[in-house]
Design a protein around this motif. Sequence first.
Motif, short mmCIF file in Angstrom:
data_model
loop_
_atom_site.label_atom_id
_atom_site.label_comp_id
_atom_site.label_asym_id
_atom_site.label_seq_id
_atom_site.Cartn_x
_atom_site.Cartn_y
_atom_site.Cartn_z
N ARG A 1 58.30 -6.65 35.05
CA ARG A 1 57.56 -5.50 34.50
C ARG A 1 57.26 -5.64 33.01
O ARG A 1 56.42 -4.96 32.46
N THR B 1 62.38 -2.36 29.66
CA THR B 1 61.76 -2.65 30.96
C THR B 1 60.28 -2.99 30.80
O THR B 1 59.79 -3.96 31.38
N THR B 2 59.57 -2.21 30.00
CA THR B 2 58.12 -2.37 29.86
C THR B 2 57.78 -2.85 28.43
O THR B 2 58.63 -2.78 27.52
#
Length: 237
Positions: free
Chosen positions: A23, A219-220
């Motif tokens: 991700r 995460t992103t």
Amino acid sequence: MTDADAAPRSVGVVVVAAGSGTRLGAAVPKAFVRLAGRTLLSYAVERVVQVPGLASVVLVLPEGWLPGEPGYDHEISRHLPAGTAFVAGGAKRGDSVRNGLERLDPACDVVLIHDAARCLTPVSTFERVVAAVGAGAAGAVPGLPVVDTIKTVDAEGVITGTPDRAALRAVQTPQGFDAKVLRTAYASGLSATDDAALVELTGHHVRVVEGDPLAFKVTTPEDLAHAERIVAAGWSP
Ligand code: C5P
């Protein structure tokens, strides 16, 4: 006696860093993405080694990124205590934790499982988790109150319920456990989405202690930009 007064225990930490981080869209596994010139893993390790009572560290790394392999991050060697163990991760996070647990010093009576991706988690968060387990909890995880209203939905996206927000917590890592409890949970053959859930399934109570916004998981790309702003602002552990 408060949790903070609890006697120090022999603490083992498994840092899971073997995820791909799809991700994040990076060319390297997530733990090896750079934040102000250093890997996320090196920030995580820098904090882990400050945990009071630390007796054993295991780093769970992707294949190709272990010591002696081309991807190894020499920066982390600067921080790690002698005797740190390294092991390759598995297909799922739970497999990586299991591999790490197998390498952890069996003499440790408190085990913390920590996501390398939560690389800015302050030492104080680790301390609260260790104190709760030291005071007798089978397990303790950091958590924060949830600010959004959470809905449950069915397969069509139709809302099926609205849990009471006051009873919800967004949990983070390190997740800490009595070592015997965690090893028994991993030997049970059950599976769950996190270590706390696995321990809950084996019939133990897990406590939530105060988490920290800095324990967010990268995460992103937006999370990475957030971490970059924090580091650029001069934050230090
Ligand atoms: O993918 P996610 O961000 O939820 O992973 C959380 C942590 O678990 C990360 O630090 C990641 O490196 C680790 N992980 C692992 N082995 C896997 C999957 C994730 O060590 N197979």
